[in-house]
Enzyme design. Structure first.
Site, PDB file in Angstrom:
ATOM      1  N   CYS A 298      11.980  -3.899   4.346  1.00 48.42           N
ATOM      2  CA  CYS A 298      11.748  -2.691   3.907  1.00 48.42           C
ATOM      3  C   CYS A 298      13.027  -1.509   3.725  1.00 48.42           C
ATOM      4  CB  CYS A 298      10.743  -2.067   4.665  1.00 48.42           C
ATOM      5  SG  CYS A 298      10.935  -1.673   6.321  1.00 48.42           S
ATOM      6  N   HIS A 346       8.286   1.597   9.141  1.00 49.62           N
ATOM      7  CA  HIS A 346       8.290   1.025   7.652  1.00 49.62           C
ATOM      8  C   HIS A 346       8.595   2.104   6.813  1.00 49.62           C
ATOM      9  CE1 HIS A 346       7.089  -1.941   4.594  1.00 49.62           C
ATOM     10  NE2 HIS A 346       6.773  -0.892   3.886  1.00 49.62           N
ATOM     11  N   HIS A 358       7.863  -0.616  -2.136  1.00 46.23           N
ATOM     12  CA  HIS A 358       8.453  -1.067  -1.016  1.00 46.23           C
ATOM     13  C   HIS A 358       8.354  -2.485  -0.768  1.00 46.23           C
ATOM     14  CE1 HIS A 358       4.179  -1.655   1.071  1.00 46.23           C
ATOM     15  NE2 HIS A 358       3.696  -1.784  -0.143  1.00 46.23           N
TER      16      HIS A 358
END
Length: 383
Positions: A298, A346, A358
């Site tokens: 990510c 994240h 993402h």
């Protein structure tokens, strides 16, 4: 008297001893009888169906556990990324210090050789006292002229000694710095290994849970997940360069209009380039610790996207959130970084309309998703 009476009291008999016809002092037999009785009761319960096995988890419960494992792996991945960044930095610094130590050592050796030559010359000319040398000299004026030269040479020698001392001190300082950096590197590599083990363990646990599910259970589990953006189709084709293809760094076909709109709405040209890069990465696989160009995690994706526009982001989610001013959720614009979970583990790249691009987790390629599918932690606009 009391003791005599007590000694003739009849020992109490265990109820199970009486049941199995055992003597009052057969304690081992009593325990055996109790064990057999309990085992028999358990067997009977199992045979007559009154015993209940532990209920199997539902697909929704399995999904929740798998999601939790992936999120825990993401935390460990960011810790791994941070340790790797520290190790890489220490390794580069150590290489620089080693080069610097070698350069200064060469200068130190040259200064040492110069001092050695001066000392030898001084020794050869210092065997006779200066007054005696003047008396024995055939040309006193020439001697006096030579003495002045020697005095100046002595001054030069003193300067050379001082210079040698400085060089020696600098070499020692660089070597101490190199030793400290070596220790930092060793500590970072130890953390790196520990976080790597944690990531692998979490991902293996998630894979094991998935492998126990039937195809129907997988389908049900997928149906209970957050809805993906309808435009997130054809990614497998884009990954191999077929199907929709790429047009000027932006996927052509079903996402071209959305990509062009997001680029237009970006607050500046750098953000527009980052958005364009993220759209071009759709469909590429998630690999923990990866920074591209063929795979990403990510924070690796957001770092690479902004790097394409000339902005250097740090490696981890924990540091990327401080790479620019904080942005309220209501003021999000394409290119902003959006962070999730209380531990900020994240990150995605906002593209507008409540969506982001993402890299989710292993098995889930880079994709478009709504930002409300995970607990929102904050947003940053890189500068």
């Amino acid at each position: 008297m009391t003791a005599t009476v007590a000694s003739h009291r009849k020992p109490r008999q265990h109820p199970l001893a009486a049941l199995f016809g055992l003597g009052p002092r057969s304690s081992r037999a009593v325990r055996l009888a109790a064990t057999l009785a309990l085992a028999g009761a358990a067997t009977a319960t199992a045979l007559d169906g009154t015993g209940q096995a532990a209920p199997q988890p539902t697909p929704a419960q399995v999904k929740d556990r798998i999601d939790a494992l992936y999120q825990e792996a993401e935390v460990a991945t960011q810790n791994y990324n941070g340790a790797k960044e520290a190790a890489d930095t220490a390794r580069e610094e150590l290489s620089r210090l080693q080069d610097e130590a070698a350069r200064r050592s060469r200068k130190l050796n040259a200064a040492r050789a110069e001092l050695g030559a001066m000392a030898a010359s001084r020794y050869r000319s210092g065997g006779v006292a200066p007054a005696v040398q003047l008396l024995l000299s055939a040309d006193p004026q020439r001697y006096l002229d030579g003495a002045a030269v020697l005095e100046r040479a002595g001054s030069h020698q003193a300067a050379a000694v001082a210079g040698y001392a400085r060089r020696l001190g600098s070499v020692r300082q660089v070597r101490r710095q190199a030793e400290d950096t070596t220790r930092r590197l060793a500590a970072a590599e130890t953390r790196l290994k520990r976080h790597r083990v944690t990531v692998v363990r979490k991902l293996d646990a998630a894979e094991q849970l998935l492998s126990r599910l039937t195809a129907e259970q997988r389908r049900l589990m997928a149906s209970q997940g957050p809805a993906e953006d309808a435009s997130d189709t054809g990614h497998e084709d884009r990954r191999t360069g077929h199907g929709d293809g790429l047009l000027g760094g932006i996927p052509a076909g079903s996402t071209a209009t959305a990509a062009a709109g997001a680029v237009t709405q970006a607050p500046n040209s750098r953000a527009a380039q980052a958005v364009s890069f993220a759209y071009a990465a759709l469909g590429k696989p998630y690999v923990w610790g990866a920074t591209g160009p063929s795979a990403y995690d990510c924070s690796g994706l957001t770092q690479a996207a902004w790097k394409s526009s000339g902005v250097a982001l740090p490696r981890t989610t924990y540091t990327q959130i401080n790479s620019g001013p904080r942005i309220n959720r209501s003021q999000l614009a394409p290119g902003d970084l959006v962070f999730f979970y209380s531990g900020v583990s994240h990150v995605g790249l906002y593209i507008g309309d409540g969506k982001m691009i993402h890299a989710p987790h292993p098995g889930a390629p880079v994709r478009i998703a709504p930002i409300d599918q995970m607990p929102f932690a904050g947003a940053t606009r890189p500068a």
